[in-house]
Write a protein that holds these residues in place. Structure first.
Motif, PDB file in Angstrom:
ATOM      1  N   MET A   1       0.570  -1.227  -0.061  1.00 18.02           N
ATOM      2  CA  MET A   1      -0.111  -0.073  -0.056  1.00 18.02           C
ATOM      3  C   MET A   1       0.780   1.216   0.112  1.00 18.02           C
ATOM      4  SD  MET A   1      -2.925   1.047   2.705  1.00 18.02           S
ATOM      5  CE  MET A   1      -4.013   1.990   2.128  1.00 18.02           C
ATOM      6  N   PHE A   2       1.816   1.358   0.874  1.00 21.19           N
ATOM      7  CA  PHE A   2       2.794   2.458   0.880  1.00 21.19           C
ATOM      8  C   PHE A   2       3.831   2.336   0.156  1.00 21.19           C
ATOM      9  CE2 PHE A   2       0.571   2.173   5.068  1.00 21.19           C
ATOM     10  CZ  PHE A   2      -0.011   3.658   5.185  1.00 21.19           C
ATOM     11  N   ALA A   3       4.194   1.204  -0.556  1.00 23.07           N
ATOM     12  CA  ALA A   3       5.111   1.159  -1.327  1.00 23.07           C
ATOM     13  C   ALA A   3       5.315   2.267  -2.708  1.00 23.07           C
ATOM     14  CB  ALA A   3       5.296  -0.139  -2.027  1.00 23.07           C
ATOM     15  N   LEU A   4       4.201   2.815  -3.044  1.00 24.47           N
ATOM     16  CA  LEU A   4       4.018   3.709  -4.211  1.00 24.47           C
ATOM     17  C   LEU A   4       4.064   4.983  -3.753  1.00 24.47           C
ATOM     18  CD1 LEU A   4       1.153   1.833  -6.349  1.00 24.47           C
ATOM     19  CD2 LEU A   4       3.741   1.735  -6.388  1.00 24.47           C
ATOM     20  N   ALA A   5       4.292   5.242  -2.492  1.00 19.85           N
ATOM     21  CA  ALA A   5       4.448   6.736  -2.170  1.00 19.85           C
ATOM     22  C   ALA A   5       5.646   7.377  -2.288  1.00 19.85           C
ATOM     23  CB  ALA A   5       4.463   6.578  -0.336  1.00 19.85           C
ATOM     24  N   ASN A   6       5.571   8.482  -2.978  1.00 23.35           N
ATOM     25  CA  ASN A   6       6.443   9.642  -3.296  1.00 23.35           C
ATOM     26  C   ASN A   6       7.198  10.292  -2.437  1.00 23.35           C
ATOM     27  OD1 ASN A   6       8.505  10.762  -4.770  1.00 23.35           O
ATOM     28  ND2 ASN A   6       6.934  11.562  -6.332  1.00 23.35           N
ATOM     29  N   LEU A   7       8.059  10.092  -1.536  1.00 20.45           N
ATOM     30  CA  LEU A   7       8.530  10.766  -0.298  1.00 20.45           C
ATOM     31  C   LEU A   7       9.639  11.479  -0.854  1.00 20.45           C
ATOM     32  CD1 LEU A   7       8.056   8.242   2.530  1.00 20.45           C
ATOM     33  CD2 LEU A   7       6.214  10.068   1.563  1.00 20.45           C
ATOM     34  N   GLY A   8      10.260  11.471  -1.997  1.00 21.00           N
ATOM     35  CA  GLY A   8      11.232  12.497  -2.289  1.00 21.00           C
ATOM     36  C   GLY A   8      12.593  11.635  -2.374  1.00 21.00           C
ATOM     37  N   ASP A   9      12.697  10.598  -1.686  1.00 22.19           N
ATOM     38  CA  ASP A   9      13.703   9.642  -1.406  1.00 22.19           C
ATOM     39  C   ASP A   9      13.436   8.259  -1.168  1.00 22.19           C
ATOM     40  OD1 ASP A   9      16.094   8.374  -0.357  1.00 22.19           O
ATOM     41  OD2 ASP A   9      17.016  10.046   0.593  1.00 22.19           O
ATOM     42  N   PRO A  10      13.983   7.415  -2.151  1.00 24.71           N
ATOM     43  CA  PRO A  10      13.357   5.963  -1.964  1.00 24.71           C
ATOM     44  C   PRO A  10      13.822   5.170  -0.638  1.00 24.71           C
ATOM     45  CG  PRO A  10      14.781   6.283  -4.166  1.00 24.71           C
ATOM     46  CD  PRO A  10      14.706   7.613  -3.266  1.00 24.71           C
ATOM     47  N   ARG A  11      14.800   5.711   0.067  1.00 27.52           N
ATOM     48  CA  ARG A  11      14.944   5.462   1.560  1.00 27.52           C
ATOM     49  C   ARG A  11      13.984   5.712   2.219  1.00 27.52           C
ATOM     50  NH1 ARG A  11      20.631   8.236   2.086  1.00 27.52           N
ATOM     51  NH2 ARG A  11      19.176   9.786   1.183  1.00 27.52           N
ATOM     52  N   HIS A  12      13.201   6.764   2.027  1.00 27.86           N
ATOM     53  CA  HIS A  12      12.190   7.376   2.900  1.00 27.86           C
ATOM     54  C   HIS A  12      10.995   6.107   2.797  1.00 27.86           C
ATOM     55  CE1 HIS A  12      13.807  11.378   3.378  1.00 27.86           C
ATOM     56  NE2 HIS A  12      14.561  10.666   3.809  1.00 27.86           N
ATOM     57  N   THR A  13      10.857   6.105   1.462  1.00 25.31           N
ATOM     58  CA  THR A  13       9.505   5.154   1.124  1.00 25.31           C
ATOM     59  C   THR A  13       9.757   3.810   1.800  1.00 25.31           C
ATOM     60  OG1 THR A  13       9.248   6.231  -0.968  1.00 25.31           O
ATOM     61  CG2 THR A  13       8.334   4.167  -0.556  1.00 25.31           C
ATOM     62  N   LYS A  14      11.063   3.198   1.735  1.00 27.97           N
ATOM     63  CA  LYS A  14      11.334   1.730   2.232  1.00 27.97           C
ATOM     64  C   LYS A  14      11.220   1.986   3.544  1.00 27.97           C
ATOM     65  CE  LYS A  14      15.411  -1.273   2.068  1.00 27.97           C
ATOM     66  NZ  LYS A  14      16.533  -1.615   1.927  1.00 27.97           N
ATOM     67  N   ARG A  15      11.735   2.905   4.489  1.00 21.14           N
ATOM     68  CA  ARG A  15      11.318   3.210   5.801  1.00 21.14           C
ATOM     69  C   ARG A  15       9.855   2.881   6.375  1.00 21.14           C
ATOM     70  NH1 ARG A  15      14.264   7.826   8.404  1.00 21.14           N
ATOM     71  NH2 ARG A  15      16.230   6.784   7.763  1.00 21.14           N
ATOM     72  N   LEU A  16       9.259   3.793   5.432  1.00 17.31           N
ATOM     73  CA  LEU A  16       7.678   3.996   5.667  1.00 17.31           C
ATOM     74  C   LEU A  16       7.078   2.505   5.505  1.00 17.31           C
ATOM     75  CD1 LEU A  16       4.951   5.380   6.140  1.00 17.31           C
ATOM     76  CD2 LEU A  16       5.193   5.616   3.402  1.00 17.31           C
ATOM     77  N   VAL A  17       7.440   1.642   4.610  1.00 18.56           N
ATOM     78  CA  VAL A  17       6.878   0.479   4.367  1.00 18.56           C
ATOM     79  C   VAL A  17       7.372  -0.474   5.329  1.00 18.56           C
ATOM     80  CG1 VAL A  17       7.132  -1.615   2.838  1.00 18.56           C
ATOM     81  CG2 VAL A  17       6.737   0.486   1.709  1.00 18.56           C
ATOM     82  N   LYS A  18       8.573  -0.400   5.852  1.00 20.04           N
ATOM     83  CA  LYS A  18       9.137  -1.180   6.773  1.00 20.04           C
ATOM     84  C   LYS A  18       8.169  -0.970   8.028  1.00 20.04           C
ATOM     85  CE  LYS A  18      11.064  -4.613   8.926  1.00 20.04           C
ATOM     86  NZ  LYS A  18      10.200  -5.729   8.893  1.00 20.04           N
ATOM     87  N   LEU A  19       8.269   0.378   8.562  1.00 23.83           N
ATOM     88  CA  LEU A  19       7.819   1.121   9.533  1.00 23.83           C
ATOM     89  C   LEU A  19       5.949   0.508   9.823  1.00 23.83           C
ATOM     90  CD1 LEU A  19       7.899   2.479  12.343  1.00 23.83           C
ATOM     91  CD2 LEU A  19       7.313   4.642  10.939  1.00 23.83           C
ATOM     92  N   THR A  20       5.523   0.725   8.557  1.00 16.77           N
ATOM     93  CA  THR A  20       4.069   0.298   8.774  1.00 16.77           C
ATOM     94  C   THR A  20       3.928  -1.145   8.940  1.00 16.77           C
ATOM     95  OG1 THR A  20       3.952   0.511   6.468  1.00 16.77           O
ATOM     96  CG2 THR A  20       3.213   2.392   7.528  1.00 16.77           C
TER      97      THR A  20
END
Length: 50
Positions: A1-20
């Motif tokens: 679900m969050f893997a498609l989030a555009n947070l400006g940095d792929p590391r931030h997206t990866k962190r969001l996915v892992k955190l959620t």
């Protein structure tokens, strides 16, 4: 679900996915308890900081 989030940095997206994912597996836990390791805790807490 969050893997498609555009947070400006792929590391931030990866962190969001892992955190959620960690939070979803431990719905009644705090970020500290859900993350488990100090590195994940630091990442999770810094992700939530402004």
């Amino acid at each position: 679900m969050f893997a498609l989030a555009n947070l400006g940095d792929p590391r931030h997206t990866k962190r969001l996915v892992k955190l959620t994912s960690d939070m979803a597996e431990n719905t009644s836990s705090s970020i500290v308890k859900a993350c488990g390791t100090s590195a994940k805790i630091e990442g999770g807490l810094s992700f939530n900081s402004p």
